[in-house]
Enzyme design. Structure first.
Site, short mmCIF file in Angstrom:
data_model
loop_
_atom_site.label_atom_id
_atom_site.label_comp_id
_atom_site.label_asym_id
_atom_site.label_seq_id
_atom_site.Cartn_x
_atom_site.Cartn_y
_atom_site.Cartn_z
N HIS A 66 0.81 -1.22 0.00
CA HIS A 66 0.00 0.00 0.00
C HIS A 66 0.84 1.27 0.00
O HIS A 66 0.32 2.35 -0.26
CB HIS A 66 -1.00 0.00 1.17
CG HIS A 66 -0.43 0.32 2.50
ND1 HIS A 66 -0.11 -0.65 3.43
CD2 HIS A 66 -0.16 1.50 3.10
CE1 HIS A 66 0.33 -0.07 4.54
NE2 HIS A 66 0.31 1.24 4.35
N ASP A 113 0.14 -7.69 1.55
CA ASP A 113 0.59 -6.29 1.60
C ASP A 113 2.12 -6.21 1.57
O ASP A 113 2.76 -5.70 2.49
CB ASP A 113 0.03 -5.61 2.85
CG ASP A 113 0.21 -4.09 2.84
OD1 ASP A 113 0.47 -3.53 1.75
OD2 ASP A 113 0.09 -3.48 3.91
N SER A 205 4.26 2.58 8.22
CA SER A 205 3.88 1.54 7.25
C SER A 205 5.06 1.10 6.41
O SER A 205 5.88 1.91 5.98
CB SER A 205 2.81 2.09 6.30
OG SER A 205 1.53 1.89 6.80
N GLY A 206 5.14 -0.19 6.16
CA GLY A 206 6.20 -0.73 5.33
C GLY A 206 7.49 -0.98 6.08
O GLY A 206 8.39 -1.63 5.56
#
Length: 258
Positions: A66, A113, A205-206
């Protein structure tokens, strides 16, 4: 997306080299880039930091799908070796040559994801190995993990200037499923504390979730940040090892094998 509704837009552990902290990231503390040379952050082409990532091979950075969907390689920058985001002389900034996104990815809370950024030039930093299917013990409830990132220091606060880290225990799958109806235990795990207070947040995120020298998770999604009963949800990297290895182990485009 981490956090589910917010990180679409904005789309924290072992010898850690902890430095003195002047601010806390949802119960976290400062971390040293020297002790964690494989952690990176992503910016857009204007320098806005919105996600994290992990160097998993000299020319490969693993992040969340994402964080990359809807972006071309030219719109991204990988910032490696830089602990302080304001230290423009530290580390390196690299534009990816290619983006691989798991072919089954639809949304973070549906799984898959994961994404890999391929760089044309090898980074001068030690990669972090990914968890394998045999690493089941690293996902047992109670296992202590380290989460790292430059994300927000409170649910609606500012992102951190410095690399931060937090210790988070793996929670039972049953707890995660009760917290989130869309939780898929084969693809995800959740970590944190039942009363919240310590967590990853927007901008993380990530980024990497680490245990015993391996990348076991990627910060993915959740509801809010550090909320009671709403722990962070992370990609179960061992589940995707077979999908990731062909990409991570492949040479960059145009590379000449000798």
């Amino acid at each position: 997306m981490r956090r589910l509704l917010v990180l679409v837009l904005c789309a924290l552990l072992a010898s850690t080299g902890t430095a003195a902290a002047g601010e806390q990231v949802i119960g976290g503390e400062r971390a040293s880039i020297e002790a964690n040379p494989w952690v990176v952050y992503l910016t857009d082409d204007h320098g806005f930091q919105f996600c994290g990532g992990t160097i998993v091979a000299p020319t490969k950075v693993l992040t969340a799908a994402h964080c990359t969907v809807g972006r071309s390689p030219g719109e991204l920058r990988v910032i490696a070796g830089r602990e302080d985001k304001q230290d423009r002389d530290g580390g390196v900034s690299v534009t990816p040559a290619d983006i691989w996104v798991h072919k089954q990815y639809v949304s973070a809370d549906e799984g898959e994801d994961v994404a890999v950024l391929t760089l044309m030039k090898a980074l001068p930093y030690t990669p972090l190995p990914i968890a394998e299917p045999t690493d089941r013990a690293l996902y047992l409830a109670g296992t202590q993990l380290r989460a790292l990132g430059w994300g927000r220091t409170s649910e609606n606060g500012k992102t951190s200037r410095y690399l931060m880290q937090a210790t988070l225990p793996v929670l039972p799958d049953t707890y995660c499923a009760e917290a989130y109806s869309q939780f898929v235990k084969t693809d995800m795990f959740c970590a944190g504390y039942e009363d919240g207070k310590i967590d990853t947040c927007q901008g993380d995120s990530g980024g990497p979730i680490v245990a015993e020298g391996k990348l076991v998770g990627v910060t993915s999604w959740g509801e809010g940040c550090a909320r009671r009963g709403k722990p962070g949800v992370y990609v179960r990297i061992s589940r995707y090892a077979k999908d990731l290895h062909p990409v991570v182990d492949a040479p960059p485009p145009g590379a000449v094998e000798r």
